[in-house]
Enzyme design. Sequence first.
Site, PDB file in Angstrom:
ATOM      1  N   LYS A  91       0.844  -1.197   0.000  1.00 52.01           N
ATOM      2  CA  LYS A  91       0.000   0.000   0.000  1.00 52.01           C
ATOM      3  C   LYS A  91       0.877   1.243   0.000  1.00 52.01           C
ATOM      4  CE  LYS A  91      -3.814   1.999   2.755  1.00 52.01           C
ATOM      5  NZ  LYS A  91      -4.668   1.757   3.954  1.00 52.01           N
ATOM      6  N   SER A 171      -9.249   1.703   3.428  1.00 50.09           N
ATOM      7  CA  SER A 171      -8.498   2.422   2.411  1.00 50.09           C
ATOM      8  C   SER A 171      -7.477   1.562   1.681  1.00 50.09           C
ATOM      9  CB  SER A 171      -7.775   3.602   3.057  1.00 50.09           C
ATOM     10  OG  SER A 171      -6.831   3.140   4.029  1.00 50.09           O
ATOM     11  N   SER A 195      -9.784  -0.689   7.455  1.00 45.59           N
ATOM     12  CA  SER A 195      -9.174  -0.467   6.140  1.00 45.59           C
ATOM     13  C   SER A 195      -8.393  -1.645   5.596  1.00 45.59           C
ATOM     14  CB  SER A 195      -8.276   0.776   6.176  1.00 45.59           C
ATOM     15  OG  SER A 195      -9.064   1.937   6.208  1.00 45.59           O
TER      16      SER A 195
END
Length: 512
Positions: A91, A171, A195
């Site tokens: 990420k 996210s 997330s």
Amino acid sequence: MTHLLSRLALPFAFFTACAAIGQTPSLDDDHAGPPSPAAEAARAYIEQIEALDDAGPQLNAVIVYNPGAPALAAEAEREGLPLAGGTVLVKDNIETYEFPTTAGSLALKANRTARDAPLIERLRAAGGVVLGKTNLSEWANIRGRTSTSGWSAIGGLTRNPHATDRTTCGSSSGSGAAVAAGMVWAAIGTETNGSITCPASINGIVGFKPTVGLVSRTHVVPISATQDTAGPMAISVTDTAMLLTAMAGSDPADSATVDADRYATDFSAGLEEYSLEGVRVGVLKNQSGSHRGVNALLDIALDDLERAGAILIPIKYDWPEGFWNRSLDVLLFELRRDMDAYLATLPGEGLPKTLSDVVAFNYANGETELRFFGQDLLEASLLATDEEAYREALETNLSATREDGIDRLLAENEVSFLVAPTVDPAWSIDLINGDHSGLGAGAGSLAAIAGYPHLTVPMGAVEGLPVGLSFMAGKWQDHRVLKAGAAYERARSAMLPEPSYLPWSPLSRGNE
């Protein structure tokens, strides 16, 4: 366009970063000897990225990748390291030396720190290969109340492989979509509150949020020192556990990890042998929501658990009054404090040094940054300066989720784990109005705010849209939670959907 240009610029940036730390990359793996399965797998993943991310449905899950990954995978495999050259997407709020770390924001487009987060150092030492960076909800979805999960100014909008017009959730949206689309062996996401587990559930994969403090947060763009953690995402519980094994451990720069070495272990050990026979499992019925499709899946999953020998105990839990307002107050206070501390460490020129700088940058670049939603949460964070009120909110919610929450529910009901649906099926993407709420499924905030482990495992689909089953337990019970999830995975009877790479349509869906 940013998506493609960043890839075209990779080789120069890659060689520059490697030279800075004394490593020489190779863009091929033509060595004497038998072919490398790890290198072949890495090539196949790159082909999948090119076919599904750059072309085809254009999922926008991957911001940048390393074309030299097959050579690195072959080398790790030859050295006999534990992960044997397994490729991992990271990420883009976690620093890796070869790529910028942007958190999805144009304000950090040039944030080339040439340093690895300690969790990435551990990954490489275990033989893992960083394949690239994944898109995310910008600033890990803490920028504005009307955000659309999976959108960032750097990476655009990430799309769900199972239904390209439906959310990937946030996210860690790119990490979830990339694993589901077969673009990588495993991925690393981060979670403050849902997330990792939400995108894992909605993309139909396994996701694990570990105990806060098991994995270092140094050189990870922060929101909350109380709740932030990185965690693994993969197709199976075993692969998820293998990646966690490589990531976990103490870090002198992160005081939360002081006890991590005591609890870091081979998290994949014992998964195949673990039995649920006689294990008491608490079912959080109030957190199953009102979607009849989700509840039908839950009934099947509970039957599977019972057939595996588990003893199911219905548990009622109600969120305390004022819980959600206190939770936001804590995040806003810690965001300003922790983000200012992180930005101050960035070595490049022209980068924001404070959260105020970020807010000013967004206004100055409003046509791109603020086109779809604003930054009201960032601005509220700048005003969250009442430390006494913060401390009171923090202590109240920690108590509500720990001793009066998960710890109490486990002890009073004499259960080893808590289970509930992870989240409702994916909702339609709406860049104009932002994310839509579901029908109330999920109890992940208990584990997120407590800082306790939370695993989601696919339990089927509603009209082709994946839904996960959550397993939660007490602090440092990470290995036990993974064992329970693996046992359920073996017992699961529901069919899992294959990605369609098409918009959702009732005409093409069955009732899985």
